[in-house]
Design a protein around this motif. Structure first.
Motif, mmCIF file in Angstrom:
data_model
loop_
_atom_site.group_PDB
_atom_site.id
_atom_site.type_symbol
_atom_site.label_atom_id
_atom_site.label_comp_id
_atom_site.label_asym_id
_atom_site.label_seq_id
_atom_site.Cartn_x
_atom_site.Cartn_y
_atom_site.Cartn_z
ATOM 1 N N GLU A 11 0.835 -1.202 0.000
ATOM 2 C CA GLU A 11 0.000 0.000 0.000
ATOM 3 C C GLU A 11 0.875 1.260 0.000
ATOM 4 O O GLU A 11 0.613 2.214 -0.733
ATOM 5 C CB GLU A 11 -0.925 0.027 1.227
ATOM 6 C CG GLU A 11 -1.900 -1.126 1.285
ATOM 7 C CD GLU A 11 -1.374 -2.340 2.053
ATOM 8 O OE1 GLU A 11 -2.202 -3.124 2.530
ATOM 9 O OE2 GLU A 11 -0.147 -2.515 2.170
ATOM 10 N N ARG A 14 2.685 1.684 -3.359
ATOM 11 C CA ARG A 14 1.808 2.237 -4.393
ATOM 12 C C ARG A 14 1.734 3.754 -4.304
ATOM 13 O O ARG A 14 1.754 4.452 -5.309
ATOM 14 C CB ARG A 14 0.387 1.679 -4.225
ATOM 15 C CG ARG A 14 0.085 0.534 -5.148
ATOM 16 C CD ARG A 14 -1.309 0.023 -4.879
ATOM 17 N NE ARG A 14 -2.185 0.393 -5.990
ATOM 18 C CZ ARG A 14 -3.466 0.661 -5.865
ATOM 19 N NH1 ARG A 14 -4.046 0.641 -4.696
ATOM 20 N NH2 ARG A 14 -4.177 0.967 -6.916
ATOM 21 N N TRP A 96 2.439 -8.367 -3.820
ATOM 22 C CA TRP A 96 1.841 -7.349 -4.700
ATOM 23 C C TRP A 96 0.851 -8.019 -5.656
ATOM 24 O O TRP A 96 -0.258 -7.536 -5.856
ATOM 25 C CB TRP A 96 2.937 -6.633 -5.477
ATOM 26 C CG TRP A 96 2.420 -5.592 -6.431
ATOM 27 C CD1 TRP A 96 1.845 -5.809 -7.654
ATOM 28 C CD2 TRP A 96 2.399 -4.180 -6.235
ATOM 29 N NE1 TRP A 96 1.488 -4.610 -8.240
ATOM 30 C CE2 TRP A 96 1.821 -3.593 -7.381
ATOM 31 C CE3 TRP A 96 2.847 -3.341 -5.202
ATOM 32 C CZ2 TRP A 96 1.664 -2.221 -7.524
ATOM 33 C CZ3 TRP A 96 2.688 -1.970 -5.346
ATOM 34 C CH2 TRP A 96 2.097 -1.427 -6.493
ATOM 35 N N MET A 99 -2.361 -8.802 -3.965
ATOM 36 C CA MET A 99 -3.135 -7.628 -3.569
ATOM 37 C C MET A 99 -3.653 -6.832 -4.762
ATOM 38 O O MET A 99 -4.728 -6.259 -4.705
ATOM 39 C CB MET A 99 -2.286 -6.714 -2.675
ATOM 40 C CG MET A 99 -1.989 -7.327 -1.318
ATOM 41 S SD MET A 99 -0.976 -6.231 -0.300
ATOM 42 C CE MET A 99 -2.155 -4.931 0.073
ATOM 43 N N TYR A 100 -2.850 -6.768 -5.825
ATOM 44 C CA TYR A 100 -3.187 -5.935 -6.990
ATOM 45 C C TYR A 100 -3.046 -6.725 -8.290
ATOM 46 O O TYR A 100 -2.238 -6.376 -9.142
ATOM 47 C CB TYR A 100 -2.281 -4.694 -7.038
ATOM 48 C CG TYR A 100 -2.262 -3.914 -5.747
ATOM 49 C CD1 TYR A 100 -3.411 -3.268 -5.290
ATOM 50 C CD2 TYR A 100 -1.103 -3.818 -4.995
ATOM 51 C CE1 TYR A 100 -3.402 -2.550 -4.100
ATOM 52 C CE2 TYR A 100 -1.085 -3.098 -3.805
ATOM 53 C CZ TYR A 100 -2.238 -2.472 -3.363
ATOM 54 O OH TYR A 100 -2.223 -1.765 -2.193
ATOM 55 N N GLN A 102 -4.681 -6.774 -10.881
ATOM 56 C CA GLN A 102 -4.963 -5.987 -12.083
ATOM 57 C C GLN A 102 -3.808 -5.057 -12.428
ATOM 58 O O GLN A 102 -3.788 -4.467 -13.500
ATOM 59 C CB GLN A 102 -6.265 -5.185 -11.890
ATOM 60 C CG GLN A 102 -6.163 -3.989 -10.960
ATOM 61 C CD GLN A 102 -6.098 -4.316 -9.461
ATOM 62 O OE1 GLN A 102 -6.082 -5.480 -9.056
ATOM 63 N NE2 GLN A 102 -6.052 -3.275 -8.644
ATOM 64 N N GLU A 103 -2.845 -4.920 -11.524
ATOM 65 C CA GLU A 103 -1.727 -3.993 -11.743
ATOM 66 C C GLU A 103 -0.442 -4.764 -11.980
ATOM 67 O O GLU A 103 0.478 -4.773 -11.176
ATOM 68 C CB GLU A 103 -1.565 -3.060 -10.544
ATOM 69 C CG GLU A 103 -2.744 -2.118 -10.391
ATOM 70 C CD GLU A 103 -2.579 -1.164 -9.220
ATOM 71 O OE1 GLU A 103 -1.434 -0.799 -8.888
ATOM 72 O OE2 GLU A 103 -3.610 -0.796 -8.632
#
Length: 109
Positions: A11, A14, A96, A99-100, A102-103
């Motif tokens: 977090e 980011r 990562w 958690m993300y 889509q990124e």
């Protein structure tokens, strides 16, 4: 100048990336090609010196690896090279990715 680094959660990473932080990925080239955090630069023993030679030492620098272990040693080394703010990504790329999902970026080549 300090020769220490901090561990940060995805977090926080980011937020720093959104503010222009540099991101280096020290995993092997194949893993990097298969998926990495957008904006990451692959760093290995061959590219390390060129990266340091042209780096902005005042920009925050985030180091990531697979699970957040190897990046700690690399972060400490880079802090000793003169980077003012160095961070190791806790949980590394795997955390990562969870958690993300889509990124992620892939090298399509």
């Amino acid at each position: 100048m300090t020769d220490t680094f901090q561990r940060i959660a995805p977090e926080q990473a980011r937020e720093l990336l959104a503010q222009g932080a540099q991101l280096v990925d020290i995993r092997d080239a194949q893993s990097f090609a298969n998926g990495h955090i957008p904006g990451a630069r692959h760093l290995d023993n061959q590219s390390l010196h060129a990266f340091i030679a042209q780096a902005d030492f005042d920009q925050p620098l985030i180091v990531n690896c697979y699970h957040g272990m190897s990046s700690q040693g690399a972060a400490a080394f880079l802090a000793q090279q003169g980077f003012s703010q160095v961070y190791s990504l806790e949980g590394g790329f795997e955390r990562w990715r969870l958690m993300y999902p889509q990124e992620l970026s892939r090298d399509l080549g």
